[in-house]
Design a protein around this motif. Structure first.
Motif, mmCIF file in Angstrom:
data_model
loop_
_atom_site.group_PDB
_atom_site.id
_atom_site.type_symbol
_atom_site.label_atom_id
_atom_site.label_comp_id
_atom_site.label_asym_id
_atom_site.label_seq_id
_atom_site.Cartn_x
_atom_site.Cartn_y
_atom_site.Cartn_z
ATOM 1 N N UNK A 131 0.993 -1.133 -0.003
ATOM 2 C CA UNK A 131 0.003 0.175 0.072
ATOM 3 C C UNK A 131 0.864 1.113 0.013
ATOM 4 N N UNK A 132 0.178 2.562 -0.469
ATOM 5 C CA UNK A 132 0.979 3.644 -0.429
ATOM 6 C C UNK A 132 0.186 4.663 0.161
ATOM 7 N N UNK A 133 0.359 5.101 1.375
ATOM 8 C CA UNK A 133 -0.562 5.981 1.994
ATOM 9 C C UNK A 133 -1.812 5.472 2.200
ATOM 10 N N UNK A 134 -1.609 4.238 2.576
ATOM 11 C CA UNK A 134 -2.796 3.521 3.102
ATOM 12 C C UNK A 134 -3.817 2.948 2.049
ATOM 13 N N UNK A 135 -3.280 3.326 0.647
ATOM 14 C CA UNK A 135 -4.238 2.940 -0.401
ATOM 15 C C UNK A 135 -3.606 1.567 -1.283
ATOM 16 N N UNK A 136 -4.306 0.868 -1.556
ATOM 17 C CA UNK A 136 -3.933 -0.354 -2.594
ATOM 18 C C UNK A 136 -4.132 0.167 -3.891
ATOM 19 N N UNK A 137 -3.172 0.847 -4.385
ATOM 20 C CA UNK A 137 -3.156 1.208 -5.823
ATOM 21 C C UNK A 137 -2.439 0.380 -6.802
ATOM 22 N N UNK A 138 -1.850 -0.571 -6.291
ATOM 23 C CA UNK A 138 -0.900 -1.388 -7.196
ATOM 24 C C UNK A 138 -1.582 -2.281 -7.917
ATOM 25 N N UNK A 139 -2.531 -2.815 -7.723
ATOM 26 C CA UNK A 139 -3.465 -3.655 -8.450
ATOM 27 C C UNK A 139 -2.914 -5.153 -7.971
ATOM 28 N N UNK A 140 -2.829 -6.121 -8.897
ATOM 29 C CA UNK A 140 -2.612 -7.639 -8.655
ATOM 30 C C UNK A 140 -1.132 -7.872 -8.974
ATOM 31 N N UNK A 141 -0.691 -8.849 -8.545
ATOM 32 C CA UNK A 141 0.398 -9.697 -8.793
ATOM 33 C C UNK A 141 1.630 -8.620 -8.683
ATOM 34 N N UNK A 142 1.498 -8.169 -7.243
ATOM 35 C CA UNK A 142 2.444 -6.908 -6.995
ATOM 36 C C UNK A 142 3.592 -7.522 -6.471
ATOM 37 N N UNK A 143 5.036 -7.152 -7.209
ATOM 38 C CA UNK A 143 6.049 -7.530 -6.643
ATOM 39 C C UNK A 143 6.814 -6.131 -6.337
#
Length: 123
Positions: free
Chosen positions: A3-15
């Protein structure tokens, strides 16, 4: 979950790959004296290399997800939480978002956009 600033902005399959920048040093050598002197100048932050896949039912959904990520390129430092749950304060996003060159890919549930992004830790 990343997460960034408490937000899940990165989508799926995040590395997420964490790379520490080399520390600053001053190396001195003096005429007539063997050896050298090294002075530690402090750390110079870190870099977070992120890969993920944005998902959406429509291409407009993908555009909105990209706009959400790009909206954080405002110079404000925030907290990034990595997949291990470690919180990294003072992380900025300078707009380094690179969508996959193949463009949006059609999937059974809509559209997918693979991407890479770079975030910078100031401390």
């Amino acid at each position: 979950m990343v997460t960034y600033d408490g937000n899940n902005i990165f989508g799926a399959a995040v590395q997420l790959q964490h790379v520490t920048h080399p520390s600053a040093q001053q190396l001195n050598a003096f005429f007539g004296v063997s050896g050298s002197q090294a002075l530690y100048g402090g750390g110079r932050g870190r870099m977070f290399l992120i890969r993920g896949i944005l998902l959406g039912r429509t291409v407009a959904d993908l555009n909105a997800a990209e706009a959400s990520i790009r909206g954080f390129a405002d110079g404000q430092a925030r907290v990034l939480v990595d997949p291990q749950g470690r919180a990294w304060p003072n992380v900025i996003f300078r707009g380094e978002y690179i969508p996959d060159g193949r463009g949006p890919l059609a999937t059974a549930g809509g559209w997918a956009q693979p991407y890479r992004a770079v975030f910078h830790g100031l401390t």
